[in-house]
Design an enzyme around this catalytic site. Sequence first.
Site, short mmCIF file in Angstrom:
data_model
loop_
_atom_site.label_atom_id
_atom_site.label_comp_id
_atom_site.label_asym_id
_atom_site.label_seq_id
_atom_site.Cartn_x
_atom_site.Cartn_y
_atom_site.Cartn_z
N ASP A 1 0.85 -1.19 0.00
CA ASP A 1 0.00 0.00 0.00
C ASP A 1 0.89 1.25 0.00
OD1 ASP A 1 -1.82 2.01 0.50
OD2 ASP A 1 -2.14 1.43 2.61
N ASN B 1 -0.14 4.41 -0.71
CA ASN B 1 -0.78 5.70 -0.39
C ASN B 1 -1.56 5.66 0.93
OD1 ASN B 1 -2.83 4.09 -1.26
ND2 ASN B 1 -3.84 5.66 -2.50
N ASP C 1 -3.89 3.91 2.42
CA ASP C 1 -5.34 3.80 2.60
C ASP C 1 -5.75 2.37 2.99
OD1 ASP C 1 -4.89 2.45 0.25
OD2 ASP C 1 -6.33 3.61 -0.96
N ASP D 1 -1.69 -1.17 -4.09
CA ASP D 1 -1.96 -0.43 -5.32
C ASP D 1 -0.82 -0.61 -6.31
OD1 ASP D 1 0.02 1.37 -4.22
OD2 ASP D 1 -1.60 2.12 -2.92
N ASP E 1 -4.86 -9.68 -16.40
CA ASP E 1 -6.01 -10.57 -16.33
C ASP E 1 -7.13 -10.01 -17.21
OD1 ASP E 1 -7.69 -12.59 -15.00
OD2 ASP E 1 -6.26 -12.37 -13.37
N ASP F 1 -9.55 -15.25 -18.08
CA ASP F 1 -10.28 -15.78 -16.93
C ASP F 1 -11.47 -16.65 -17.36
OD1 ASP F 1 -10.89 -15.35 -13.95
OD2 ASP F 1 -12.75 -14.61 -14.85
N GLU G 1 -7.38 -19.76 -18.13
CA GLU G 1 -7.84 -20.39 -16.89
C GLU G 1 -8.93 -21.38 -17.29
OE1 GLU G 1 -9.82 -19.60 -12.54
OE2 GLU G 1 -10.63 -18.67 -14.33
N HIS H 1 -4.98 -16.74 -6.21
CA HIS H 1 -5.86 -15.95 -5.34
C HIS H 1 -7.19 -16.65 -5.06
CE1 HIS H 1 -7.16 -15.19 -9.38
NE2 HIS H 1 -8.27 -14.63 -8.93
N ASP H 2 -7.40 -17.82 -5.66
CA ASP H 2 -8.65 -18.55 -5.44
C ASP H 2 -8.46 -19.80 -4.58
OD1 ASP H 2 -10.18 -16.83 -7.07
OD2 ASP H 2 -9.57 -17.90 -8.87
C1 GLC Z 1 -11.89 -16.50 -11.91
C2 GLC Z 1 -11.14 -15.68 -10.89
C3 GLC Z 1 -11.91 -15.65 -9.61
C4 GLC Z 1 -13.29 -15.07 -9.87
C5 GLC Z 1 -14.00 -15.84 -10.98
C6 GLC Z 1 -15.24 -15.15 -11.40
O1 GLC Z 1 -11.98 -17.83 -11.56
O2 GLC Z 1 -9.85 -16.22 -10.71
O3 GLC Z 1 -11.26 -14.90 -8.63
O4 GLC Z 1 -14.07 -15.12 -8.72
O5 GLC Z 1 -13.17 -15.95 -12.12
O6 GLC Z 1 -14.94 -13.92 -11.98
#
Ligand code: GLC
Length: 546
Positions: free
Chosen positions: A23, A25, A27, A31, A100, A201, A250, A318-319
């Site tokens: 971060d 800035n 908040d 970022d 992404d 994605d 993905e 991140h999932d």
């Molecule tokens: C992809 C992303 C995930 C998101 C999903 C729906 O799987 O990695 O984070 O929730 O798409 O957009």
Amino acid sequence: MTDTQQWWRHAVGYQIYPQSFFDSNHDGVGDLPGVQAKINYLKDLGVDFVWLASFYPSGHVDSGYDVTDYCGVDPQFGTLTDFEALVAALHATGIKVVIDLALNHTSAQHPWFRAARQSRTNPYHDYYIWQPSDGQTPPNNWQSVFGDSAWQPNPATHEAYLHSFATAQPDLNWENPRVQQEMVQIIQWWADRHVDGFRLDGVTHLKKRADFADVADPRTGYYQDLAGVAPYLAALRPVLTANHLLTIGEAGGVDMTTAKQWLDPTTGFFDLLLEFDHVHFWEMAEPKLPVAALRANLTKWQVALEGHGWSALFIENHDLPRAVSYYGDAVDYPRRSAQALGMWYMLMKGTPFIYQGQELGLTNADFTQIDQYRDLDSCNYYHRQLATGAPVANTLKQLAAKSRDNARTPIPWTGKAYGGFSTTTPWIDMGPDVAQRNVERESHDPLSVLTFYQQLIRVKQSVPALQTGRYELIDTYDDQLYVYRRTYNGDNWLVMVNMSSQIATTQEFDLTASELILTNLLVDSDSDAQQIQPWEARLYHLRQLE
Ligand code: GLC
């Protein structure tokens, strides 16, 4: 395609989840200038490209994956100028940039959808997927990935729209050539801003059943018509190829035949596919896979893609929960199991991806209350479970094991307040053990997870056999060891990992004349070929075979 154009075959990638990286800035939210401030860290780590998770302006329902403008930067992450400065700075350091792109849906706040929902004759109406609806009964039994019906009534048109994820994420109608053209233009727009590639994605979701009939499996039965997806991907291919963009799909649920077609260097659509056979994606209640299943699943892909395509190697994103908590032993062997897991997957054949914090051995978040969670999927799951009478404690335990927020806690840069991530309360709580596990501390510790990852990256980048060599599983038929060989022009390497918290014994290998190149065990006199310590990992350069 030339070797320079296929730079990604020799590369190590690093996924950045901008809201939790740094971060700049004050908040409480990470970022893009925060990423720029930490470029030296990425350089020291040794990665070749970064993949920035979704940073577009969004409705903030699904953590940036509900996009309201595909040609911009969400104000919480900075400005387009910040983005351009970041790309220039990364390029100056020799690091490429992948971004992404959520293709399957927009935000319900996107101007296309705001127009589309007004009337059936609106020019944007056909950008989305509709069925007549009385506002009471859903048109069919299709369910969204995040639970409940995949249909949401739209009284203005006496219809319902399809959302295969959140209600606020209406699915785009890829049958409509104008939707395809919009995405082509968006890709060109970012290519003009010098991005080097895209992570596309949710591509396996793009094609829906045309008859809108009830399906046997309401969660997945209405999409995953993979043959039907191909023409949409074909429409994107020219712009991606013309701009020499790395394409990472993905592709949850993709089968082997389709994967080979999609990865074909001349007729395919992707350079790399993210498939999820080695993780139980989205399934909150499922336990982790046993070692034998991991051996089978990963080997199946390694062998099938040999000569046909290139693998994307990953154990976190991140999932998913943190690998050391999911596959490893975060209680008794947090450091050693984090290192072992790194060697296990990174030295297979393919392009490895490291998810931010994985290289520090970060564990799951250890959240104990529902109000600590931010992820929509986790919160929905919690409320759905409670509504069916599931006990709170049990549900929280499931979230603690599998919630996506486990991987979304801020990066601890120092052992100070908020891990030096921010000077104010972060948007989500820090994970545990910040004082012990942080960048500052680990970068000064020759035995840390971070140091080990730096060594792994270097060895992966410098040994041709670990890049292009053939992969061969050496099956130990147990539930502890994962052993494989990599071979290239007679040069042989062996990776041996004990994926358990017990000593493993094996008689199989005569390694006496081989050189131990890398290990995560402190005292390597313990490196006995027959006794492999819990979560011990070894990389051998094998003696020349006679
Ligand atoms: C992809 C992303 C995930 C998101 C999903 C729906 O799987 O990695 O984070 O929730 O798409 O957009």
